[in-house]
Design a protein around this motif. Structure first.
Motif, PDB file in Angstrom:
ATOM      1  N   VAL A   1      -5.243 -36.126 -56.395  1.00  0.00           N
ATOM      2  CA  VAL A   1      -4.743 -34.898 -55.733  1.00  0.00           C
ATOM      3  C   VAL A   1      -3.633 -34.719 -56.607  1.00  0.00           C
ATOM      4  N   ALA A   2      -2.596 -35.516 -56.828  1.00  0.00           N
ATOM      5  CA  ALA A   2      -1.343 -35.202 -57.641  1.00  0.00           C
ATOM      6  C   ALA A   2      -1.691 -34.741 -59.035  1.00  0.00           C
ATOM      7  N   LYS A   3      -2.969 -34.861 -59.469  1.00  0.00           N
ATOM      8  CA  LYS A   3      -3.188 -34.544 -60.827  1.00  0.00           C
ATOM      9  C   LYS A   3      -3.443 -32.914 -60.772  1.00  0.00           C
ATOM     10  N   GLU A   4      -4.151 -32.440 -59.461  1.00  0.00           N
ATOM     11  CA  GLU A   4      -4.444 -31.190 -59.387  1.00  0.00           C
ATOM     12  C   GLU A   4      -3.198 -30.319 -58.742  1.00  0.00           C
ATOM     13  N   LEU A   5      -2.403 -30.863 -58.285  1.00  0.00           N
ATOM     14  CA  LEU A   5      -1.048 -30.267 -57.479  1.00  0.00           C
ATOM     15  C   LEU A   5       0.247 -30.766 -58.320  1.00  0.00           C
ATOM     16  N   LYS A   6       0.009 -30.537 -59.658  1.00  0.00           N
ATOM     17  CA  LYS A   6       1.355 -31.037 -60.327  1.00  0.00           C
ATOM     18  C   LYS A   6       2.811 -30.329 -60.023  1.00  0.00           C
ATOM     19  N   ASP A   7       2.638 -29.093 -59.258  1.00  0.00           N
ATOM     20  CA  ASP A   7       3.892 -28.822 -58.662  1.00  0.00           C
ATOM     21  C   ASP A   7       4.469 -29.259 -57.213  1.00  0.00           C
ATOM     22  N   VAL A   8       3.762 -30.206 -56.511  1.00  0.00           N
ATOM     23  CA  VAL A   8       4.034 -30.998 -55.438  1.00  0.00           C
ATOM     24  C   VAL A   8       4.748 -32.190 -55.612  1.00  0.00           C
ATOM     25  N   PRO A   9       5.705 -32.701 -55.318  1.00  0.00           N
ATOM     26  CA  PRO A   9       6.434 -33.823 -55.595  1.00  0.00           C
ATOM     27  C   PRO A   9       5.725 -34.918 -54.856  1.00  0.00           C
ATOM     28  N   GLN A  10       5.783 -36.326 -55.561  1.00  0.00           N
ATOM     29  CA  GLN A  10       4.989 -37.299 -55.147  1.00  0.00           C
ATOM     30  C   GLN A  10       5.093 -37.677 -53.575  1.00  0.00           C
ATOM     31  N   ALA A  11       6.449 -37.533 -53.409  1.00  0.00           N
ATOM     32  CA  ALA A  11       6.947 -38.061 -51.905  1.00  0.00           C
ATOM     33  C   ALA A  11       6.368 -37.055 -51.023  1.00  0.00           C
ATOM     34  N   SER A  12       6.728 -35.854 -51.020  1.00  0.00           N
ATOM     35  CA  SER A  12       5.975 -34.822 -50.329  1.00  0.00           C
ATOM     36  C   SER A  12       4.591 -34.788 -50.246  1.00  0.00           C
ATOM     37  N   LEU A  13       3.876 -35.088 -51.334  1.00  0.00           N
ATOM     38  CA  LEU A  13       2.425 -35.143 -51.143  1.00  0.00           C
ATOM     39  C   LEU A  13       1.918 -36.445 -50.372  1.00  0.00           C
ATOM     40  N   TYR A  14       2.382 -37.617 -50.548  1.00  0.00           N
ATOM     41  CA  TYR A  14       2.303 -38.399 -49.558  1.00  0.00           C
ATOM     42  C   TYR A  14       2.381 -38.458 -48.209  1.00  0.00           C
ATOM     43  N   ARG A  15       3.593 -37.652 -48.149  1.00  0.00           N
ATOM     44  CA  ARG A  15       4.075 -37.399 -46.487  1.00  0.00           C
ATOM     45  C   ARG A  15       3.094 -36.510 -45.896  1.00  0.00           C
ATOM     46  N   GLN A  16       2.607 -35.587 -46.784  1.00  0.00           N
ATOM     47  CA  GLN A  16       1.499 -34.440 -46.168  1.00  0.00           C
ATOM     48  C   GLN A  16       0.266 -35.035 -45.782  1.00  0.00           C
ATOM     49  N   LEU A  17      -0.185 -35.943 -46.850  1.00  0.00           N
ATOM     50  CA  LEU A  17      -1.542 -36.660 -46.962  1.00  0.00           C
ATOM     51  C   LEU A  17      -1.518 -37.451 -45.487  1.00  0.00           C
ATOM     52  N   ASP A  18      -0.390 -38.095 -45.245  1.00  0.00           N
ATOM     53  CA  ASP A  18      -0.312 -38.853 -44.071  1.00  0.00           C
ATOM     54  C   ASP A  18      -0.366 -38.080 -42.789  1.00  0.00           C
ATOM     55  N   THR A  19       0.349 -36.805 -42.767  1.00  0.00           N
ATOM     56  CA  THR A  19       0.323 -35.974 -41.712  1.00  0.00           C
ATOM     57  C   THR A  19      -1.302 -35.463 -41.609  1.00  0.00           C
ATOM     58  N   LEU A  20      -1.868 -35.166 -42.681  1.00  0.00           N
ATOM     59  CA  LEU A  20      -3.179 -34.612 -42.522  1.00  0.00           C
ATOM     60  C   LEU A  20      -4.027 -35.889 -41.951  1.00  0.00           C
ATOM     61  N   VAL A  21      -4.102 -37.235 -42.412  1.00  0.00           N
ATOM     62  CA  VAL A  21      -4.840 -38.194 -41.864  1.00  0.00           C
ATOM     63  C   VAL A  21      -4.515 -38.354 -40.244  1.00  0.00           C
ATOM     64  N   LYS A  22      -3.224 -38.305 -39.906  1.00  0.00           N
ATOM     65  CA  LYS A  22      -2.931 -38.558 -38.709  1.00  0.00           C
ATOM     66  C   LYS A  22      -3.480 -37.571 -37.672  1.00  0.00           C
ATOM     67  N   ALA A  23      -3.549 -36.135 -38.048  1.00  0.00           N
ATOM     68  CA  ALA A  23      -4.299 -34.959 -37.587  1.00  0.00           C
ATOM     69  C   ALA A  23      -5.788 -35.014 -37.661  1.00  0.00           C
ATOM     70  N   GLU A  24      -6.285 -36.206 -38.364  1.00  0.00           N
ATOM     71  CA  GLU A  24      -7.732 -36.106 -38.378  1.00  0.00           C
ATOM     72  C   GLU A  24      -8.233 -35.262 -39.276  1.00  0.00           C
ATOM     73  N   VAL A  25      -7.515 -34.693 -40.105  1.00  0.00           N
ATOM     74  CA  VAL A  25      -8.103 -33.455 -40.967  1.00  0.00           C
ATOM     75  C   VAL A  25      -8.630 -33.942 -42.153  1.00  0.00           C
ATOM     76  N   LEU A  26      -7.984 -35.228 -42.586  1.00  0.00           N
ATOM     77  CA  LEU A  26      -8.477 -36.009 -43.778  1.00  0.00           C
ATOM     78  C   LEU A  26      -8.862 -37.320 -43.176  1.00  0.00           C
ATOM     79  N   ILE A  27      -9.564 -37.878 -43.821  1.00  0.00           N
ATOM     80  CA  ILE A  27     -10.131 -39.232 -43.271  1.00  0.00           C
ATOM     81  C   ILE A  27     -10.019 -40.127 -44.516  1.00  0.00           C
ATOM     82  N   VAL A  28      -9.562 -41.552 -44.123  1.00  0.00           N
ATOM     83  CA  VAL A  28      -9.603 -42.777 -45.224  1.00  0.00           C
ATOM     84  C   VAL A  28     -10.914 -43.049 -45.287  1.00  0.00           C
ATOM     85  N   THR A  29     -11.460 -42.897 -46.399  1.00  0.00           N
ATOM     86  CA  THR A  29     -13.026 -43.450 -46.465  1.00  0.00           C
ATOM     87  C   THR A  29     -13.131 -44.716 -47.300  1.00  0.00           C
ATOM     88  N   GLU A  30     -12.141 -45.106 -47.968  1.00  0.00           N
ATOM     89  CA  GLU A  30     -12.079 -46.236 -48.476  1.00  0.00           C
ATOM     90  C   GLU A  30     -10.344 -46.920 -48.882  1.00  0.00           C
TER      91      GLU A  30
END
Length: 181
Positions: A30-59
């Motif tokens: 995801v970071a490779k496709e979104l080079k303009d998003v800082p890594q810390a922000s990316l991980y924080r937003q991924l976590d928010t999306l998982v907690k909201a069940e919009v993204l699912i951890v599959t592995e």
């Protein structure tokens, strides 16, 4: 936080666009496709999306003592229903619509930044048309369009395929009084 707020956040919206191809991805991909998003922000937003069940951890893969998560889009969770939007105020609707159109504009600007653009070759276009449809005809049109989308959404990324973003906006045009059949 409601579904609309979760999805329409600028960084989370960009992250979700990365998953529109139906593929599972690691944060690194995801970071490779979104080079303009800082890594810390990316991980924080991924976590928010998982907690909201919009993204699912599959592995979860062990990599040198760390755990690398693989994420997938929970498609039913991102589909906006009438119930999701009917409680929004006019101002909220306008805010979300402006954000949506700004994101489309940003995507188009990114395309125009390429040195070699060719609308015909690249399949780029924009237009506005008016269709005169009864309510029944409109529902048939939407069903037909959905069938076309579903047919091609099954395609997986490949060397000979280009990821194309399709954005639609549909609304009635009031000319005097609308007639409902």
């Amino acid at each position: 936080m409601n579904k609309v707020d979760i999805i329409m956040h600028p960084v989370r919206f960009k992250i979700l666009q990365v998953f529109l191809d139906g593929q599972s991805k690691t944060a690194k991909k995801v970071a490779k496709e979104l080079k303009d998003v800082p890594q810390a922000s990316l991980y924080r937003q991924l976590d928010t999306l998982v907690k909201a069940e919009v993204l699912i951890v599959t592995e979860e893969n062990q990599i040198r003592g760390a755990v690398e998560k693989v994420y997938s889009l929970n498609v039913p969770a991102v589909n906006m229903t009438n119930d999701d939007v009917k409680e929004l105020t006019k101002e909220e609707h306008l805010q979300y619509f402006l954000f949506f159109t700004a994101q489309v504009t940003s995507d188009f600007e990114t395309y125009l930044d390429n040195n070699d653009i060719d609308f015909l070759r690249d399949g780029v276009g924009y237009r506005q048309i008016a269709l005169h449809l009864s309510d029944t005809e409109f529902l048939d049109y939407v069903k037909d369009l959905r069938k076309v989308y579903e047919k091609y959404m099954q395609n997986t990324p490949a060397i000979n395929r280009t990821k194309r973003i399709i954005s639609t906006i549909t609304m009635p045009k009031k000319e005097g009084e609308l007639k409902h059949e």
